[in-house]
Enzyme design. Sequence first.
Site, short mmCIF file in Angstrom:
data_model
loop_
_atom_site.label_atom_id
_atom_site.label_comp_id
_atom_site.label_asym_id
_atom_site.label_seq_id
_atom_site.Cartn_x
_atom_site.Cartn_y
_atom_site.Cartn_z
N HIS A 82 88.66 41.29 -2.52
CA HIS A 82 89.98 41.92 -2.43
C HIS A 82 90.15 42.79 -1.18
O HIS A 82 90.94 43.74 -1.17
CB HIS A 82 90.27 42.76 -3.69
CG HIS A 82 91.71 42.62 -4.14
ND1 HIS A 82 92.20 43.25 -5.26
CD2 HIS A 82 92.75 41.92 -3.62
CE1 HIS A 82 93.48 42.96 -5.41
NE2 HIS A 82 93.83 42.15 -4.42
N CYS A 137 93.17 48.52 -6.94
CA CYS A 137 91.96 47.76 -6.64
C CYS A 137 91.57 47.78 -5.17
O CYS A 137 90.45 48.15 -4.81
CB CYS A 137 92.14 46.31 -7.09
SG CYS A 137 92.22 46.10 -8.88
#
Length: 476
Positions: free
Chosen positions: A130, A75
Amino acid sequence: MVRTILLSFVLATTLVPAAFAADRPNIVLVSMDNFGWGEPGFNGGGIVRGAETPRLDQIADEGLRLTNFNVEVQCTPSRSALMTGRYAIRSGNATVPVGEGIYCLVQWEVTMAEMLSKAGYATGMFGKWHLGRTPGRFPTDQGFDEWYGVPNSTDESVYSSMPGFEESGVAETYVMEGRKGKKPKKVRPYRLDYRPLIDADLTEKAIDFMKRQAGEDKPFFVYLPYTATHFPTLPHPDFVGKSGNGPWADLLMQIDAYTGALLDTLDELGIADDTLFIFTADNGPEALDSGVSNMTVETAVHGSAGPWRGTLFTGFEGSLRVPFAVRWPGKIAAGRSSDEIVHAMDLFPTLAAIAGGKVPRDRPFDGIDMSRFLLGKAEKSGREGFVVYMGNDVFGVKWRQWKLHFKEQDGWSSILRTYTMPRLYNLMSDPEERDNVLFPHTWVPKAALRQLEEHVASLRENPPIPMGTPDPYSPK
């Protein structure tokens, strides 16, 4: 309204202009989380996954579908490559951060949002970041005018329901909201009760942003990184049981409906023809390893990579290739498909060229401007391959229809295999990467490894930013 502007040719000393475009479109970039190549109908999924996806398919029907769009395999690295146009290893984001402390993008990095903001765009992000969750590293510190979402990953929504978490001393994750120039505020804890609801709110906020900006004299950029389909798989109550085929199919209907709501809003505002709309994902699917028993009450939910082998956190095509469809009526011809290699880091320079933005010239830059390719003015993408990372390790090299593997693992928690001789796969004849054809094709590594040699030389000349580097940072 198509906007024609007189672009300034006064350049910052550290930036170089992209090919200026006269008509600057609004840009909507929808990115799913851990959503495999084989999920949408336009890639052969949809109904065979339990629910048709007519609105996703509409984007492909009315624009361009890329069957060989690639990302990094985790990610954070994937999002870093997308936002910076650079391999994640360069920015110190080659792995998903584990633990507390400072991590992710230093302020020295130039993000896609900063580039578009400087080009005169209003920028809004709604979803999972993130790429930093400390002061100076939130989305609104990195080019976005406003943000609503979560700083890290959706597995953290499960924390508060776990025995022992309350006494652990680990900070609970919060949904946050922020404006450029101000410290983001905590809105509510990100717990399991909000997990099924958040993507509906992200959609509503993105629509509200588009409505507010549609009447302004500047184009807008919406970055909408949804939390679906990351674990835990919990569709919104409005979609539970709607497909009749279980939670995954319900979630697929939800994704399609939310995307359709965005498309409908563009129609209602009369700006669909002036908007470049992208649908893609950050990683390949989540799935248990083959043959593993699921010892829980609920049936395991397996994502689909279509014909490709592997899941996220592997070097196989199933991790690298994700769905991609882009629409810009009147500019991108409808109904096109291409298997040319494109990487997520190519979107930065491509959007810069289309939007009249600038790309950094004071650092190694790995993205390639694909604007002529997307607009149908060139048959080739200009990219023949790329280096395949898993974390800080080079797992292989992709070149044309070939994949060279130095290391392999079958799943995110599988045993790592390192080879004394690399394995070679022909992706055209062997999409599942099962048949090692190094012999008699030993000529392929000689061609494929040139890009790795150039990449390694670049890293020696411009060392990567160490993970956890504090601000202010400047290269030595």
